[in-house]
Design an enzyme around this catalytic site. Structure first.
Site, PDB file in Angstrom:
ATOM      1  N   LEU A   1       0.824  -1.207   0.000  1.00  0.00           N
ATOM      2  CA  LEU A   1       0.000   0.000   0.000  1.00  0.00           C
ATOM      3  C   LEU A   1       0.856   1.253   0.000  1.00  0.00           C
ATOM      4  O   LEU A   1       0.453   2.296  -0.508  1.00  0.00           O
ATOM      5  CB  LEU A   1      -0.928   0.011   1.220  1.00  0.00           C
ATOM      6  CG  LEU A   1      -2.005  -1.079   1.282  1.00  0.00           C
ATOM      7  CD1 LEU A   1      -2.705  -1.057   2.634  1.00  0.00           C
ATOM      8  CD2 LEU A   1      -3.022  -0.889   0.163  1.00  0.00           C
ATOM      9  N   GLY A   2       2.038   1.174   0.604  1.00  0.00           N
ATOM     10  CA  GLY A   2       2.911   2.343   0.657  1.00  0.00           C
ATOM     11  C   GLY A   2       4.225   2.027   1.341  1.00  0.00           C
ATOM     12  O   GLY A   2       4.347   1.076   2.118  1.00  0.00           O
TER      13      GLY A   2
ATOM     14  N   ASP B   1       4.945  14.570  12.512  1.00  0.00           N
ATOM     15  CA  ASP B   1       5.094  14.348  11.058  1.00  0.00           C
ATOM     16  C   ASP B   1       3.742  14.491  10.360  1.00  0.00           C
ATOM     17  O   ASP B   1       3.334  13.629   9.578  1.00  0.00           O
ATOM     18  CB  ASP B   1       5.700  12.975  10.786  1.00  0.00           C
ATOM     19  CG  ASP B   1       6.288  12.869   9.368  1.00  0.00           C
ATOM     20  OD1 ASP B   1       6.486  13.927   8.726  1.00  0.00           O
ATOM     21  OD2 ASP B   1       6.550  11.746   8.918  1.00  0.00           O
TER      22      ASP B   1
ATOM     23  N   THR C   1       7.306  -0.739   5.427  1.00  0.00           N
ATOM     24  CA  THR C   1       6.373  -0.934   4.317  1.00  0.00           C
ATOM     25  C   THR C   1       5.034  -1.407   4.865  1.00  0.00           C
ATOM     26  O   THR C   1       4.982  -2.222   5.787  1.00  0.00           O
ATOM     27  CB  THR C   1       6.934  -1.984   3.335  1.00  0.00           C
ATOM     28  OG1 THR C   1       8.238  -1.575   2.917  1.00  0.00           O
ATOM     29  CG2 THR C   1       6.040  -2.110   2.111  1.00  0.00           C
TER      30      THR C   1
END
Length: 652
Positions: free
Chosen positions: A378-379, A495, A385
């Site tokens: 997914l990303g 973040d 990951t």
């Protein structure tokens, strides 16, 4: 094998008997005569039906040919359907005919395809419709496809009835033509980019170039498709094969009670060309008797091979058993090392935040993610990951696999923080797996990707409206207000950016990725740490002092708010100098009273200027270089909610 004294090649294509060239003794019948055309680049053609040959297989009695594609052409006098193959001569209507030849189109190896929007594709033979299919597409899809075509781009299509449809061929097809009609009223379909063809083994991943005008197609567009013809020998007296069997067939006749010809194949133990004398040869003299039966040596060899196979299978079984034992021991070791026994006890006895928390086994997560298949990613982030997985009960989850060279502190940090959070706009932690060196985290699956993807790669069918942007801003602000003020201990995310804001099935915002977040004591006002963050979102004051405060999260949220207002990325290296940093450029535009020059045109059409201006002023305050001058997330949340209420009242 060709007949002795006859050419066996034309260009790159082998020409075996019963096919042949030049001298009549080289081919069995007129239908098998090959013409080798071209001065330099020789190409074989079946002379009787004028189709180019690409391959001949006498073992299956088939020939592959370049079959014309029927393009619908528009001109002032009307519309006609004609094949684009330059070497096909059509008499009268657009019709391909194999009649009088020993060939028919193979219904087992070919399919009929039609390409276009909202059309009925028909295959006709002998004045009868023998096959057909429907290809549909919406108005916007048709317009979008036409735009891509006009730009000369390749369009990758499957054949599922959308843009393209497929149908099976009837048996004994020896002639055909095609027509296309509009599915709305039966008239000729509008536009000039529809076409149909017969081709072998259609692959759904094939790429086809669709063109706006069939009469103005680019030179590199296919003018043909490879189709398969089946053949039979009509006169068996021309065949002198040995070690072959020829049986009656009805390939070219639809009358099942009448045989129209013969097809030959080599006997068991032989291979080669069954249509020529001496064409079938023994596979290997050592292994077969002249009659084609296996020898003693072959049987001994087979038994020896079988023993070797059994030995290899046994060794493989022993290896797999030992490998599984070592893997199980390793999982148990990691589970204990990562505090699994203690966590298991806490989860089983807890009635608070761990009541729905689950400890997953590595086997369960490997099965859910197909052994962490790259297709399930997914990303990727700085910490690891994230994979998409499906549990045994059918529930879809996201599994975060931390980098092997990372530190277990990252896992512990995210695990501890998320286990303390219960907010509808924060991604939910479902459980973890402790059987790996760096444990795995399992979250709820958020299906609609990130805010960054949705904002900067907008879908014309579901655009990012002003109302939706304002709603997302309120939800993210509310989540940060909860983290800063309402959690058991203040949490600084550290973040905040549009790639860490996920959108669920109803496009509600979910704040994610707490790997660098910090939980601080209530009496503390800041934390001093190494500078971490993402360029474009990083608080300048934090960058210079290394002191992160709740106002540092406010600055990052201000950048996200400007992204929502402008539709631009936080950093752009292709923009002119001052516009490369979105936050700085936005402040400059606000000070020069030209902020509406960079506001996304869509929200200028949908929102009121006073509401947009109010959000812009709030974003400017969030981006103040002095943290003390910035509002708190509570103030930001209240102001955004007030703007939302004003908009609802004005709409009413």
């Amino acid at each position: 094998m060709a007949q002795p004294g006859c050419d066996s090649m034309c260009g790159d294509v082998e020409i075996p008997y019963p096919f042949g060239m030049n001298d009549p003794k080289c081919y069995a019948e007129e239908g098998f005569q090959i013409e080798c055309r071209g001065k330099h680049n020789h190409k074989p053609y079946l002379k009787l039906i004028n189709l180019e040959v690409t391959a001949i297989d006498v073992n299956t009695s088939t020939v592959e040919v370049k079959n014309p594609i029927f393009h619908r052409k528009c001109h002032p006098g009307g519309i006609d359907y004609s094949p684009s193959h330059p070497n096909v001569t059509i008499q009268g209507s657009a019709n391909i005919s194999l009649r009088g030849s020993p060939f028919v189109y193979s219904n087992k190896r070919n399919t009929f395809l039609a390409f276009g929007c909202n059309i009925l594709g028909f295959l006709h033979s002998n004045r009868t419709t023998v096959a057909g299919c429907v290809s549909v597409c919406g108005r916007n899809e048709s317009r979008r496809l036409r735009k891509l075509v006009t730009m000369g781009k390749k369009v990758r299509l499957g054949c599922h009835g959308k843009f393209c449809c497929v149908a099976s061929l009837p048996s004994h097809l020896s002639e055909f033509n095609v027509t296309m009609e509009d599915i709305r009223n039966g008239s000729i379909a509008p536009g000039c980019n529809d076409y149909a063809l017969i081709t072998k083994q259609w692959k759904q991943e094939s790429t086809w170039m669709l063109n706006e005008k069939g009469s103005q197609r680019k030179k590199n567009v296919n003018d043909y498709a490879i189709a398969v013809l089946e053949f039979e020998i009509l006169d068996l007296t021309k065949i002198e094969a040995t070690n072959a069997e020829c049986r009656e067939s009805n390939v070219t006749s639809s009358n099942m009670g009448k045989n129209s010809g013969w097809r030959c194949k080599c006997r068991v133990g032989f291979h080669g060309n069954p249509y020529i004398a001496g064409g079938c040869v023994v596979i290997r003299d050592r292994w077969y008797h002249p009659k084609g039966t296996p020898t003693k040596e072959l049987m001994v060899g087979l038994l020896s091979s079988l023993g070797s196979i059994i030995l290899l299978v046994g060794l493989r079984w022993l290896y797999e058993t030992e490998r599984k034992r070592i893997a199980k021991k390793s999982r148990e070791s990691f589970f204990k090392k990562n505090g699994g026994l203690l966590l298991q006890k806490v989860v089983s006895s807890s009635e608070g935040s761990f009541d729905k928390f689950k400890l997953f086994s590595l086997k369960d997560l490997e099965k859910a993610t197909n052994h962490f298949n790259p297709n399930r990613i997914l990303g990727n982030g700085g910490q690891g990951t994230v994979y998409k997985g499906m549990l045994v009960d059918g529930k879809i989850v996201a599994v975060k696999k931390f980098k092997v060279d990372g530190k277990i502190e990252q896992f512990i940090n995210e695990f501890v923080i998320l286990s303390q959070i219960d907010h509808r706009n924060v991604v939910k932690l479902l459980g973890c797996c402790l059987e790996t060196e760096i444990p795995l985290l399992v979250y709820e699956f958020i299906p609609n990707g990130t805010l960054f993807e949705y904002l900067h790669e907008q879908d014309e069918y579901l655009p990012m409206t002003w109302e939706m942007r304002l709603k997302i801003a309120i939800e993210v602000a509310g989540a940060l207000f909860y983290l800063h003020s309402a959690a058991s201990k203040p949490i600084y995310h550290r973040d905040i950016k549009s790639t860490n804001i996920l959108l669920d099935e109803k496009y509600n915002a979910k704040v994610a990725d707490f790997g660098t977040s910090k939980m601080i004591a209530i009496e503390d006002t800041h934390l001093t740490t190494l500078v971490k963050g993402t360029f474009g979102y990083l608080d300048p004051e934090y960058f210079h002092t290394s002191q992160f405060t709740d106002k540092s999260d406010v600055y990052s949220f201000g950048v996200v708010l400007v992204e929502l207002l402008t539709g631009q990325k936080p950093v752009s290296f292709v923009a002119p100098g001052e516009a490369q940093n979105l936050a700085s450029y936005f402040i400059l535009c606000m000070e020069e009273n030209r902020v509406f020059d960079i506001i996304d045109k869509r929200i200028m059409w949908e929102g009121r200027r006073e509401h947009i201006n109010a959000v812009a002023k709030l974003a400017k305050r969030c981006l103040d270089l002095k943290g003390i001058e910035r509002p708190s997330m509570k103030e930001v949340t209240m102001e955004l909610y007030g703007i939302w209420e004003m908009q609802r009242n004005s709409s009413a």
